[in-house]
Enzyme design. Sequence first.
Site, mmCIF file in Angstrom:
data_model
loop_
_atom_site.group_PDB
_atom_site.id
_atom_site.type_symbol
_atom_site.label_atom_id
_atom_site.label_comp_id
_atom_site.label_asym_id
_atom_site.label_seq_id
_atom_site.Cartn_x
_atom_site.Cartn_y
_atom_site.Cartn_z
ATOM 1 N N SER A 1 -2.555 -9.786 -3.488
ATOM 2 C CA SER A 1 -1.980 -10.967 -2.906
ATOM 3 C C SER A 1 -2.451 -11.265 -1.480
ATOM 4 C CB SER A 1 -0.455 -10.844 -2.914
ATOM 5 O OG SER A 1 -0.031 -9.805 -2.048
ATOM 6 N N LYS B 1 -1.241 -11.441 7.602
ATOM 7 C CA LYS B 1 -0.719 -11.991 6.351
ATOM 8 C C LYS B 1 0.624 -12.671 6.621
ATOM 9 C CE LYS B 1 0.181 -10.485 1.565
ATOM 10 N NZ LYS B 1 0.151 -9.327 0.642
ATOM 11 N N SER C 1 -2.355 -5.050 -3.400
ATOM 12 C CA SER C 1 -2.537 -6.341 -2.727
ATOM 13 C C SER C 1 -3.452 -6.330 -1.507
ATOM 14 C CB SER C 1 -1.179 -6.923 -2.322
ATOM 15 O OG SER C 1 -0.554 -7.477 -3.449
#
Lengths: 95, 473
Positions: free
Chosen positions: B140, B65, B164
């Site tokens: 996210s 990420k 997330s």
Amino acid sequence: MPERITINRDTVLHLSWLARISLSEEEIEKMQKELSMILSYMEDILTIDVQSEESMYFSQGRLRKDEVVASEGENALPQEVLEDKFVKGPKVYKG
Amino acid sequence: MKKKLWELVEMVSDGTMDPYKMFEDSLQRIRTLDPELNMFITINAEEPSIDKKKGLLLGVPVAIKDNISTKGLRTTCASKMLENYIPPYSATVVKFIEKEGGIIIGKTNMDEFAMGALGTNSAFGPTLNPLNKTLSPGGSSSGSAAAVASGAVRIALGSDTGGSIRLPAAWTGTYGLKPTYGAVSRYGLVSYADSMDQIGPIADSIDDLAYIFAVIAGFDERDPTSSYPGISRKEALTVAKESSDPSVLKGKEFYVIKELIEHKDADESMIRAFWNALDAIESEGALVKTVSIPIVLKVPQVYYVIAFSEASSNLARFDGLRYGVRAISPEDIDWDEFFMKNRSNFGWEVKRRILLGSFITSKGYYDMYYSRALKIRTFLRRIFESYTGQNKYVVTPGSLIPPLPIDYDASDLSRLNALDAPMVIPNLLGYPSIVLPAGTVKGYPSSLQIIGRAWSDLELISISKAISEVIRN
């Protein structure tokens, strides 16, 4: 239940100043509406009675030994912000 | 049957598989899929040099990420603020992966600074759900979940502050783990709400999820909230390689929260699928009990108060002087104006959250909101201590609703209550939690979330292995 908080234009301007984020005229208007909307949702927590509870903290952290250790990325500063090995920043006085 | 990741690594180690094969296959797949799905912000296409003979991740490509620092590889947090930021150091988890021969194949798309539930708040455009391109993959960690679900990579890292990792896992039919707070080092993770942020893995099987977790978990001197001694890699590897054993479910208690499954926005068929999965678990001798915890409908609001407050402080460093783009020259301008102009580069959701955090922590409101939220956290822990612990777990659907459309308007956060409520509980408590797929409903993935007491991560993995097998049959 405490009185409902109203977010007016001045509140948004004050928060924009506190957060040091400049907002356009259009953003100020939109922010006023949306902050009011989200705050009215967050106000739900005011109905939870927890006066006798202790606060919970997670980030108390652990202190490391007071010894000098090399940090990483010593040459990390981009050249364009440097002048005579100093970081060039804006002036700190007004006027 | 598909080979497990550790079996592939053994093949690389003993020379029966080309060490570059996994990387090349993955890169090719990314190049084919990414133009449409927008899973990656930066692809690291440089051919790695695999000179080691051994390593737990030898030759394995891993997607990371884009809020996790990678030395020399752009790390943007999906923000214009950091669009050209190249970190001078790597996060501890990245170092662990590289030390074991893993290859960082790219940095995945996300909601800007991890603020969002749909993956649509990215300065680089939204990520689409590989299962259905009209839907959000969840946020996210949108790109990490999509990269795993599309088969571009077997494993990815995400971060989880309020769901997330787990919501995207639920919406893409993958496995996601939010570890116990302090089990995985946060050194090198760009903070959003640091008392809840936690790095964790996403994978396409529970075995691979457990395996990558074993690599990234462990104590780190550089993260002051990292726990010592934390999770032992040896033990974690043993659990990761164990075969599933449904008999571990016998006698275990699973608590269902009534207010969640009766949520006004919950989708009926998703809830039905949830009960079907629980029936299967019960048939292995587990006990399923329903309990009422009315406060869960207000936990998202508690989460937002804490998250926004911490965000307003954590994101103060992005000012164009310490971090972030310099939108204007510092010449002939004063400090405040310089900061204010530079910080206007944040996206809308980030601005909203910082302003709200500034409001909540300002004089007159601090006690009313922030202090109260910290007390509610203690109150919540007392409640959940009754339903977790030795052989006790809380179980919820991974999502109460099917994935939302990619153009869904999430500006009113109260509309996300059904998404947030099951997700934020483990973050507020520091507890571990796993989301695992439980089949499909009308073409949408359905899933379970298992929450355990702090430091029950390995137990959760064993249980999830058993549940996955029971559900499959």
